[in-house]
Design a protein around this motif. Structure first.
Motif, PDB file in Angstrom:
ATOM      1  N   LYS A   1       0.856  -1.191   0.000  1.00 27.45           N
ATOM      2  CA  LYS A   1       0.000   0.000   0.000  1.00 27.45           C
ATOM      3  C   LYS A   1       0.889   1.237   0.000  1.00 27.45           C
ATOM      4  O   LYS A   1       1.902   1.282   0.701  1.00 27.45           O
ATOM      5  CB  LYS A   1      -0.882  -0.014   1.250  1.00 27.45           C
ATOM      6  CG  LYS A   1      -1.780   1.175   1.411  1.00 27.45           C
ATOM      7  CD  LYS A   1      -2.590   1.021   2.692  1.00 27.45           C
ATOM      8  CE  LYS A   1      -3.306   2.284   3.055  1.00 27.45           C
ATOM      9  NZ  LYS A   1      -4.028   2.170   4.319  1.00 27.45           N
TER      10      LYS A   1
ATOM     11  N   THR B   1       0.529   5.605   0.103  1.00 25.39           N
ATOM     12  CA  THR B   1      -0.308   6.792   0.232  1.00 25.39           C
ATOM     13  C   THR B   1       0.584   8.020   0.127  1.00 25.39           C
ATOM     14  O   THR B   1       1.620   8.105   0.789  1.00 25.39           O
ATOM     15  CB  THR B   1      -1.037   6.822   1.594  1.00 25.39           C
ATOM     16  OG1 THR B   1      -1.776   5.616   1.758  1.00 25.39           O
ATOM     17  CG2 THR B   1      -1.981   8.003   1.680  1.00 25.39           C
TER      18      THR B   1
ATOM     19  N   SER C   1      -6.470  -1.495  -5.883  1.00 24.50           N
ATOM     20  CA  SER C   1      -7.333  -0.347  -5.609  1.00 24.50           C
ATOM     21  C   SER C   1      -6.554   0.940  -5.819  1.00 24.50           C
ATOM     22  O   SER C   1      -5.374   1.024  -5.459  1.00 24.50           O
ATOM     23  CB  SER C   1      -7.832  -0.377  -4.160  1.00 24.50           C
ATOM     24  OG  SER C   1      -8.591  -1.521  -3.923  1.00 24.50           O
ATOM     25  N   LEU C   2      -7.225   1.919  -6.372  1.00 23.27           N
ATOM     26  CA  LEU C   2      -6.655   3.251  -6.558  1.00 23.27           C
ATOM     27  C   LEU C   2      -7.683   4.279  -6.113  1.00 23.27           C
ATOM     28  O   LEU C   2      -8.878   4.119  -6.359  1.00 23.27           O
ATOM     29  CB  LEU C   2      -6.299   3.500  -8.024  1.00 23.27           C
ATOM     30  CG  LEU C   2      -5.253   2.572  -8.626  1.00 23.27           C
ATOM     31  CD1 LEU C   2      -5.178   2.768 -10.130  1.00 23.27           C
ATOM     32  CD2 LEU C   2      -3.894   2.815  -7.994  1.00 23.27           C
ATOM     33  N   ALA C   3      -7.217   5.338  -5.462  1.00 23.85           N
ATOM     34  CA  ALA C   3      -8.128   6.391  -5.010  1.00 23.85           C
ATOM     35  C   ALA C   3      -7.413   7.739  -5.071  1.00 23.85           C
ATOM     36  O   ALA C   3      -6.208   7.827  -4.862  1.00 23.85           O
ATOM     37  CB  ALA C   3      -8.594   6.127  -3.587  1.00 23.85           C
TER      38      ALA C   3
ATOM     39  N   GLY D   1      -8.227  11.817  -3.657  1.00 25.59           N
ATOM     40  CA  GLY D   1      -9.131  12.623  -2.848  1.00 25.59           C
ATOM     41  C   GLY D   1      -8.617  14.033  -2.650  1.00 25.59           C
ATOM     42  O   GLY D   1      -7.421  14.315  -2.827  1.00 25.59           O
TER      43      GLY D   1
ATOM     44  N   ARG E   1     -13.837  12.342  -3.019  1.00 27.55           N
ATOM     45  CA  ARG E   1     -12.948  11.224  -3.266  1.00 27.55           C
ATOM     46  C   ARG E   1     -13.535  10.355  -4.363  1.00 27.55           C
ATOM     47  O   ARG E   1     -14.749  10.174  -4.456  1.00 27.55           O
ATOM     48  CB  ARG E   1     -12.791  10.394  -1.999  1.00 27.55           C
ATOM     49  CG  ARG E   1     -11.875   9.219  -2.180  1.00 27.55           C
ATOM     50  CD  ARG E   1     -11.694   8.442  -0.913  1.00 27.55           C
ATOM     51  NE  ARG E   1     -10.895   7.273  -1.223  1.00 27.55           N
ATOM     52  CZ  ARG E   1     -10.514   6.386  -0.356  1.00 27.55           C
ATOM     53  NH1 ARG E   1     -10.855   6.526   0.899  1.00 27.55           N
ATOM     54  NH2 ARG E   1      -9.813   5.349  -0.705  1.00 27.55           N
ATOM     55  N   THR E   2     -12.670   9.825  -5.187  1.00 26.55           N
ATOM     56  CA  THR E   2     -13.078   8.840  -6.185  1.00 26.55           C
ATOM     57  C   THR E   2     -12.133   7.652  -6.067  1.00 26.55           C
ATOM     58  O   THR E   2     -10.962   7.819  -5.730  1.00 26.55           O
ATOM     59  CB  THR E   2     -13.084   9.427  -7.608  1.00 26.55           C
ATOM     60  OG1 THR E   2     -13.624   8.454  -8.505  1.00 26.55           O
ATOM     61  CG2 THR E   2     -11.701   9.840  -8.053  1.00 26.55           C
ATOM     62  N   ALA E   3     -12.667   6.477  -6.304  1.00 23.28           N
ATOM     63  CA  ALA E   3     -11.866   5.273  -6.134  1.00 23.28           C
ATOM     64  C   ALA E   3     -12.291   4.210  -7.131  1.00 23.28           C
ATOM     65  O   ALA E   3     -13.415   4.219  -7.636  1.00 23.28           O
ATOM     66  CB  ALA E   3     -12.004   4.736  -4.711  1.00 23.28           C
TER      67      ALA E   3
ATOM     68  N   ASP F   1     -11.573  -0.200  -8.060  1.00 22.17           N
ATOM     69  CA  ASP F   1     -11.056  -1.478  -7.583  1.00 22.17           C
ATOM     70  C   ASP F   1     -11.084  -2.465  -8.741  1.00 22.17           C
ATOM     71  O   ASP F   1     -12.101  -2.585  -9.431  1.00 22.17           O
ATOM     72  CB  ASP F   1     -11.926  -1.990  -6.425  1.00 22.17           C
ATOM     73  CG  ASP F   1     -11.284  -3.118  -5.655  1.00 22.17           C
ATOM     74  OD1 ASP F   1     -10.050  -3.176  -5.584  1.00 22.17           O
ATOM     75  OD2 ASP F   1     -12.025  -3.955  -5.114  1.00 22.17           O
TER      76      ASP F   1
END
Length: 166
Positions: free
Chosen positions: A81, A83, A132-134, A136, A145-147, A149
């Motif tokens: 992960k 961020t 997963s990508l997001a 925000g 926020r948009t995400a 999967d």
């Protein structure tokens, strides 16, 4: 519900046994702040061994679901992960998140309706790949926020032969 079902989609299985398992995981993390940018990185690996694992499988032509004891099952994998948060973007904070999980599963369940054994068949409903990508943005009490999967290499049957299209 697993033992007695409901009146619609889930078929009951009154002979279900309780499941039990042991598991372990090991991970590492890294954080770094550079001016207005913060970076968080994480990676870990995991393993789970279960006896009498209860899993849901699609049974018959109408896609009804039934809870079944799988017997001995293994789940193992790794995940990562990342961020990244950037402060002072349009007087707010912009963030990006990405994660990936690789999951391997195998079980010694018996094939439904046949005399053969599906040795090392993957567990149904558990994807081998999950990404997963997001993105925000935050400013005061305003948040957007948009995400997305992406799931790949998942089977739906007890023998592990029917894959969900990706």
């Amino acid at each position: 519900m697993e033992r007695f079902g409901n009146t619609g989609l889930v078929l009951g299985e009154p002979t279900l046994r309780p499941e039990y398992a042991w598991s372990g995981d090991l991970g590492i993390g890294f954080k770094k702040q550079i001016d207005n940018v913060s970076i968080d990185l994480e990676a870990d690996t995991f393993v789970l061994r279960a006896e009498d694992l209860i899993t849901f499988a699609s049974i018959g032509a109408f896609g009804r679901i039934k809870a079944l004891n799988v017997g001995r099952a293994w789940s193992y994998g790794a995940e990562a992960k990342a961020t990244v948060r950037v402060k002072n973007v349009w007087n707010g904070k912009l963030s990006f998140l990405g994660s990936y999980t690789w999951l391997g599963t195998k079980s010694n369940l018996a094939c439904s309706g046949t005399s053969t054994t599906c040795e090392d068949a993957p567990l149904p409903g558990r994807p081998e790949h999950d990404m997963s990508l997001a993105v925000g943005y935050e400013k005061g009490i305003f948040r957007i926020r948009t995400a997305g999967d992406l799931v790949a290499a998942m089977t739906v049957d007890l023998s592990g032969l029917i894959r969900v299209p990706t």
